[in-house]
Scaffold this active site. Structure first.
Site, mmCIF file in Angstrom:
data_model
loop_
_atom_site.group_PDB
_atom_site.id
_atom_site.type_symbol
_atom_site.label_atom_id
_atom_site.label_comp_id
_atom_site.label_asym_id
_atom_site.label_seq_id
_atom_site.Cartn_x
_atom_site.Cartn_y
_atom_site.Cartn_z
ATOM 1 N N HIS A 212 -7.841 -5.154 -0.914
ATOM 2 C CA HIS A 212 -6.658 -4.345 -0.630
ATOM 3 C C HIS A 212 -5.677 -5.145 0.211
ATOM 4 C CE1 HIS A 212 -4.211 -0.816 -0.124
ATOM 5 N NE2 HIS A 212 -4.264 -0.932 1.196
ATOM 6 N N SER B 282 0.825 -1.201 0.000
ATOM 7 C CA SER B 282 0.000 0.000 0.000
ATOM 8 C C SER B 282 0.865 1.258 0.000
ATOM 9 C CB SER B 282 -0.951 -0.043 1.196
ATOM 10 O OG SER B 282 -1.956 0.928 1.087
ATOM 11 N N ASP C 252 -9.993 -3.512 -5.455
ATOM 12 C CA ASP C 252 -9.449 -2.824 -4.280
ATOM 13 C C ASP C 252 -10.417 -1.698 -3.926
ATOM 14 O OD1 ASP C 252 -7.956 -0.939 -2.623
ATOM 15 O OD2 ASP C 252 -6.171 -2.079 -3.173
#
Length: 361
Positions: A327, A167, A298
């Protein structure tokens, strides 16, 4: 995936490290997948780490009494007689994560078992390290990654290093690789971004969509609490802003980026921040073997079409885009392994990319 992407992955498939992703039963919804990946209990086995404190920034002018900014890494070294030759995997967590995040520990366990050294890096202030960092962390601190790499190379004389970022951490390691380009340290052998935050402006807007407000409120509460701790630890820097009551008027992460990150991070405003730190701006300069995994479902990470095209066209990049995965989750049916598909393929990518003598196989 596009036909072009499949073509680029042909060699990977033949080498055995890549397999198509199939979501675990009942997890073909991006939100459900994301939450399951975050909350399902896990088990790992790692030796006790060696702590490494790395200075990443000199004391802030006018606030020298607070000292420099440092970050804490947890290192798991293979035995001294083989340490230099083994691949060293540096893992960087996402927003409000830490070196103890589940995906960090899961990847660390896999890499350690494969014979690699492992360095679990905390971003500034994360993992209970607020006292070491008078300055704030944000998505542009790629120099912190560079300092960690420099430190472990100089201390240990390592021959091969790979970076893994999830991320926000994905943006950091990719930005680091892109900024250095062909001038990256010779020891840097591979870079991996899982659900990387490469396009910040569109992802910030997505986080504020109604269906994603749960995530945004979680992040915002945590970040506001962090400013409160900063005000307690470094009152001359943060207490005037905290006492102003402006934090109570922040209702989105964009508000936080506008009022806190821009103010204390040296940006003109949120738009300047989003543009300046996006790793998508240097994606064409990735010059070491790179793996990027992104899911179309996501909930809040968005990738612009032009970013996707640059990744596909860069010969150094293996770009995998799945229909499902949420995610940072990518939970597959447990078929001979624990089902953490992204962790499995990224380790396969690293072991297939880096010469055998540096990971003990």
């Amino acid at each position: 995936m596009t036909a072009k992407t499949y073509t680029k992955l042909a060699a990977a498939i033949s080498n055995g490290w890549h397999s198509d992703f199939t979501p675990r039963r009942f997890l073909n919804n991006g939100h459900v997948m994301t939450l399951a990946g975050n909350f399902l209990p896990r088990h790992w086995s790692l030796p006790e780490p060696e702590e490494l404190l790395v200075e990443v920034e000199e004391p802030v002018k006018g606030y020298e009494a607070y000292g420099p900014t440092s970050i804490l890494c947890h290192c798991h070294w293979q035995p001294l007689d083989v340490r230099r030759e083994r691949l060293t995997v540096v893992l960087v967590h996402g927003l409000e994560g830490s070196s103890d995040s589940q995906y960090v520990l899961g990847n660390s366990t896999r890499a350690w078992a494969a014979g690699c050294n492992v360095v679990r890096m905390n971003m500034r202030s994360c993992g209970g390290t607020d006292r070491f960092s008078p300055t704030i962390y944000h998505s542009g601190r790629s120099n912190d990654v560079a300092r960690v790499v420099e430190e472990i190379l100089s201390r240990q004389g390592l021959q091969a290093v790979a970076m893994i970022g999830y991320s926000m951490g994905g943006n950091l390691v990719l930005k680091y690789a892109g900024e250095y380009g062909v001038d990256a340290p010779s020891a840097l052998k591979a870079v991996v971004g899982i659900s990387p935050l490469m396009d910040l402006a569109v992802s910030s807007a997505a986080l504020h969509e109604r269906q994603n407000r749960f995530y945004e409120k979680h992040f915002l509460r945590s970040m506001i609490d962090r400013v409160r701790r900063k005000a307690e630890l470094f009152p001359e820097m943060y207490l005037p802003y905290y006492a102003s009551g402006k934090l109570r008027r922040l209702h989105s992460m964009r508000d936080f980026d506008e009022q806190v990150v821009a103010r204390f991070g040296g940006f003109a405003n949120a738009d300047d921040y989003y543009y300046s730190v996006a790793s998508s701006r240097c994606a064409s300069q990735f010059s070491v073997p790179t793996l990027i995994v992104h899911s179309l479902d996501d909930p809040f990470i968005r990738m612009l079409p032009e970013t996707r095209q640059v990744l596909i066209e860069n010969p150094h990049v293996n770009f995998i885009e799945t229909h499902h995965g949420g995610h940072c989750a990518f939970l597959a049916p447990s078929a001979g392994y624990d089902g953490y598909w992204a962790e499995k393929i990224l380790l396969g990518f690293l072991l297939a990319t880096v010469p055998n003598q540096v990971h003990g196989s």
